[in-house]
Design an enzyme around this catalytic site. Structure first.
Site, PDB file in Angstrom:
ATOM      1  CB  CYS A 381      -1.208  -7.850 -33.244  1.00 54.87           C
ATOM      2  SG  CYS A 381      -1.327  -9.114 -34.695  1.00 54.87           S
ATOM      3  CG  HIS A 506       0.915 -13.129 -32.052  1.00 56.47           C
ATOM      4  ND1 HIS A 506      -0.290 -12.772 -31.371  1.00 56.47           N
ATOM      5  CD2 HIS A 506       0.189 -12.377 -33.481  1.00 56.47           C
ATOM      6  CE1 HIS A 506      -1.546 -11.102 -32.301  1.00 56.47           C
ATOM      7  NE2 HIS A 506      -0.891 -11.921 -33.735  1.00 56.47           N
ATOM      8  CD  GLU A 508       0.102 -13.774 -28.084  1.00 56.68           C
ATOM      9  OE1 GLU A 508      -1.105 -14.121 -28.764  1.00 56.68           O
ATOM     10  OE2 GLU A 508       0.559 -12.483 -27.705  1.00 56.68           O
TER      11      GLU A 508
END
Length: 533
Positions: A381, A506, A508
């Protein structure tokens, strides 16, 4: 009919209700049940979008674009599911919905009260999640602790839920802390007793008590808790601190929690413990002790690790897949100058997302260091945006910047999305949730994913400025992922660098212990190769 397991907490907050709820869910999932989870946050915020990461940790983003509590990340990782945004219920959402109904005249002139209107809305929101997924079991975790003023309407709603759904369809699990006093050399159960008494004063008798402590308690203590809290001995489960949070489902299984819940809720399932073998294998892989790969996270919230909890867990998932032990070190980017000597032992650098100019300088310096020393680096990001800014500055665009930080920059290589420029409110104004991303063949990214198109979750307002696309490509930047229409840049790489990848989204949020995210696996593998060389 959906069965409900309600998780409450006592004594202190942050005791591990989320991990307990997720672990029970994982255990039930291993028996073939369809399980989901809800997190109830009693604060008045509508969502988690504007909460301070130092106090509440990261903001977890669901596939449908809701900014939620980090516990939904635990649920998704443990249950290996994608939860909708309605799985996070807040006081703000509840009261907003009730007030909206009142303004529309739906209560027909009635005096709107906590009971029944607020409690009915809470139950309606819980049932909405159950109906949407047609789940066998729905975990319902109530944040905070029993006795909090903010939690009382929710406890009352859950009490009513058990009455309305039936005793065999709703059970309560109470998570409490059992402190150990060094001076007395003994555990103290009195806080658990008082907490359970407080819960019972609200009309809720817990069916199971999960105790937490730094180290194991003995059977005599479990018997004492069972006696004073009016539950069976087999209903007192102890989960001491573990090396890995992913061990907790195995601990619960050792206490035969699956059979207890099966009998209590009349689930009628086969609770053969061998069905947890796959999860046990995942836990074993996470226990590897060597070789060690050291990754430095350079961010501005590093004093509180939960601010980057999904990134931390994703690195561990990837390390287990690669076959190495993950060692994570945190470096504050909120400094006058990043001490690059402290980075020399790192095998890789990760620059996470964030908002605001504070800490930007340190992130840019981390990118600069990785370029100069060929250290594998992963930008997420804002981390990706820092990569673009630093590359531009190193190649003649001296004052290149994002318009988030400098509205007058002569080289706005990162700029706000056009549709956001007129938005004034802070919450819910970004590109949020899951979007398609088309991958460019013959790139590190496409090799990592090994598919032509992926779906990833976003949380940002600013984008790669297409006006500088050709210029940056001429400087060695490879655009390796875009939106399907090729309009928005999603992933960038740098040619002639061992591993230099930045993504606007993102990743994750989609990593699982049993299915680590491909970009994290590729990054950790590159860091391991760098370590060996």
């Amino acid at each position: 009919m959906t069965k409900y397991i309600c998780i409450t907490g006592g004594v202190v907050s942050s005791i591990g209700k989320g991990i307990t709820s997720a672990s029970i869910g994982r255990l039930l999932r291993s028996f073939g049940l369809k399980v989901a989870a809800i997190k109830i946050d009693p604060y008045l915020n509508w969502d988690s979008g504007t909460l301070n990461p130092y106090q509440h940790g990261e903001v977890f983003v669901t596939y449908d674009g809701m900014e939620t509590d980090l516990d939904l990340g635990h649920y998704e990782r443990f249950l290996d599911v994608e939860l909708p945004g309605v799985s996070n219920i807040t006081t703000g959402k509840v009261y907003s919905a009730v007030i909206e109904k009142e303004r529309k005249g739906e209560f027909l002139g009635a005096c709107v009260q906590i009971i029944p209107h607020i409690t009915d809305q809470i139950k309606s929101m819980i049932r909405e999640v159950a109906a949407e997924g047609n789940y066998d079991v729905l975990m319902v975790e109530l944040g905070g602790t029993v006795g909090d003023i903010e939690s009382q309407p929710f406890l009352e709603a859950l009490r009513q839920l058990r009455n309305e759904e039936g005793f065999e369809n709703v059970m309560f699990t109470h998570v409490t802390f059992v402190p150990y006093l060094d001076a007395a050399k003994e555990f103290k159960t009195k806080p658990t007793q008082h907490s359970t008494k407080e819960l019972r004063s609200m009309g809720i008798n817990p069916d199971m008590i999960v105790t937490r402590s730094p180290k194991p308690i003995d059977d005599a203590l479990r018997m004492k808790i069972a006696h004073f809290c009016d539950v069976g001995y087999d209903a007192v489960v102890h989960t001491p601190d573990a090396d890995s949070i992913y061990e907790v489902p195995l601990v619960l299984n050792n206490f035969d929690v699956g059979n207890f819940i099966n009998n209590r809720l009349n689930l009628g399932i086969d609770t053969n413990p061998n069905k947890l073998n796959e999860w046990a294998e995942v836990v074993d892989k996470l226990k590897i002790r060597s070789p060690v790969v050291t990754i430095g996270i350079v961010g501005k919230y590093v004093e509180y690790e939960d601010a980057y909890i999904s990134i931390r867990e994703s690195l561990h998932h990837a390390a287990a897949e690669v076959g190495v032990k993950m060692n994570i070190e945190y470096f504050s980017s909120d400094v006058d100058e990043l001490n690059k000597n402290e980075l020399k032992h790192l095998d890789g650098i990760l620059v996470p997302g964030g908002f605001g100019e504070r800490g930007l300088k340190g992130k840019l310096e981390a990118v600069d260091y990785a370029l100069d020393n060929n250290v594998p680096i992963f930008g997420i990001c804002l981390g990706m945006q820092c990569m673009i800014i630093e590359i531009a500055r190193r190649n003649g665009l001296t004052d290149a910047n994002s318009t988030e930080f400098d509205a007058e920059t002569p080289y706005p290589v990162i700029d706000m999305m056009e549709e956001q420029k007129k938005v004034k409110n802070m919450g819910g104004t970004m590109r949020l949730g899951q979007y398609d991303c088309k991958l460019v063949p013959d790139t590190k990214t496409s090799e990592a994913y090994n598919v032509p198109e992926v779906k990833e979750r976003h949380r940002h307002r600013f984008e790669f400025n297409n006006d500088y696309r050709d210029k940056l490509e001429s400087l060695g930047v490879t655009i390796s992922g875009t939106t399907p229409d090729d309009f928005l840049v999603e992933i960038i790489e740098v040619k002639d660098h061992p591993w230099f990848v930045g993504c606007q989204f993102h990743p994750e949020f989609k990593s699982r212990p049993n299915r680590p995210h491909p970009l994290f696996v590729s990054f950790v593998d590159a860091a391991n190769n760098y370590r060996q060389n």
